[in-house]
Design a protein around this motif. Structure first.
Motif, mmCIF file in Angstrom:
data_model
loop_
_atom_site.group_PDB
_atom_site.id
_atom_site.type_symbol
_atom_site.label_atom_id
_atom_site.label_comp_id
_atom_site.label_asym_id
_atom_site.label_seq_id
_atom_site.Cartn_x
_atom_site.Cartn_y
_atom_site.Cartn_z
ATOM 1 N N PHE A 16 0.831 -1.200 0.000
ATOM 2 C CA PHE A 16 0.000 0.000 0.000
ATOM 3 C C PHE A 16 0.871 1.257 0.000
ATOM 4 C CE2 PHE A 16 -2.515 3.363 1.932
ATOM 5 C CZ PHE A 16 -3.653 3.318 1.140
ATOM 6 N N CYS A 51 0.344 2.689 -3.575
ATOM 7 C CA CYS A 51 -0.781 3.631 -3.501
ATOM 8 C C CYS A 51 -0.326 5.006 -3.033
ATOM 9 C CB CYS A 51 -1.860 3.086 -2.585
ATOM 10 S SG CYS A 51 -2.579 1.545 -3.189
ATOM 11 N N TYR A 63 -1.878 1.865 -9.366
ATOM 12 C CA TYR A 63 -2.603 2.078 -8.111
ATOM 13 C C TYR A 63 -3.548 0.910 -7.837
ATOM 14 C CZ TYR A 63 -5.072 4.594 -4.440
ATOM 15 O OH TYR A 63 -5.599 4.970 -3.240
ATOM 16 N N VAL A 64 -4.307 0.509 -8.844
ATOM 17 C CA VAL A 64 -5.271 -0.584 -8.671
ATOM 18 C C VAL A 64 -4.565 -1.901 -8.380
ATOM 19 C CG1 VAL A 64 -6.990 -1.972 -9.896
ATOM 20 C CG2 VAL A 64 -7.075 0.515 -10.031
ATOM 21 N N PHE A 102 -1.510 -2.407 -7.066
ATOM 22 C CA PHE A 102 -0.895 -2.407 -5.742
ATOM 23 C C PHE A 102 -1.944 -2.421 -4.637
ATOM 24 C CE2 PHE A 102 3.001 -1.366 -7.913
ATOM 25 C CZ PHE A 102 3.960 -1.991 -7.119
ATOM 26 N N PHE A 103 -3.074 -1.737 -4.836
ATOM 27 C CA PHE A 103 -4.138 -1.784 -3.833
ATOM 28 C C PHE A 103 -4.699 -3.201 -3.736
ATOM 29 C CE2 PHE A 103 -8.482 -1.288 -2.298
ATOM 30 C CZ PHE A 103 -8.246 -0.592 -1.130
ATOM 31 N N GLY A 104 -4.917 -3.841 -4.885
ATOM 32 C CA GLY A 104 -5.401 -5.224 -4.881
ATOM 33 C C GLY A 104 -4.408 -6.171 -4.225
ATOM 34 N N SER A 136 -2.267 -5.349 -1.917
ATOM 35 C CA SER A 136 -2.298 -5.061 -0.492
ATOM 36 C C SER A 136 -3.465 -5.770 0.191
ATOM 37 C CB SER A 136 -2.410 -3.547 -0.278
ATOM 38 O OG SER A 136 -2.553 -3.238 1.080
ATOM 39 N N VAL A 137 -4.626 -5.709 -0.435
ATOM 40 C CA VAL A 137 -5.800 -6.387 0.127
ATOM 41 C C VAL A 137 -5.574 -7.899 0.153
ATOM 42 C CG1 VAL A 137 -8.243 -6.898 -0.275
ATOM 43 C CG2 VAL A 137 -7.406 -4.552 -0.482
ATOM 44 N N HIS A 160 -3.244 -8.870 2.982
ATOM 45 C CA HIS A 160 -3.941 -8.743 4.263
ATOM 46 C C HIS A 160 -4.894 -9.916 4.489
ATOM 47 C CE1 HIS A 160 -5.812 -6.866 7.708
ATOM 48 N NE2 HIS A 160 -6.992 -7.064 7.152
#
Length: 71
Positions: A22, A26, A48-49, A51-53, A55-56, A59
């Motif tokens: 993130f 992001c 961005y999309v 790296f955000f995906g 990160s999720v 997690h």
């Protein structure tokens, strides 16, 4: 090392990976756009999309590992 401690350590590592993804993907993209005042490009939006995906996903892997805790 006991089983629960290994599971918690693994989960914490996965969550750390999520935070790193993130921060780099992001916050890095958002920060570079704010500092350079350049418009959003497709490549930046895609990064961005992705790296955000990622990160999720990291997690959720860490959270799922916590289901392996024993009483």
């Amino acid at each position: 090392m006991k089983h629960n401690e290994k599971v918690k350590l693994y989960s914490a590592y996965m969550n750390g990976c999520a935070i790193a993804f993130f921060a780099v993907g992001c916050l890095g993209v958002a920060g570079s756009m704010l500092l350079s005042l350049e418009p959003m490009t497709f490549e930046k939006g895609l990064a961005y999309v992705v790296f955000f995906g990622g990160s999720v996903a990291w997690h959720l892997v860490g959270r799922r590992a916590l289901n392996g805790l024993q009483e």
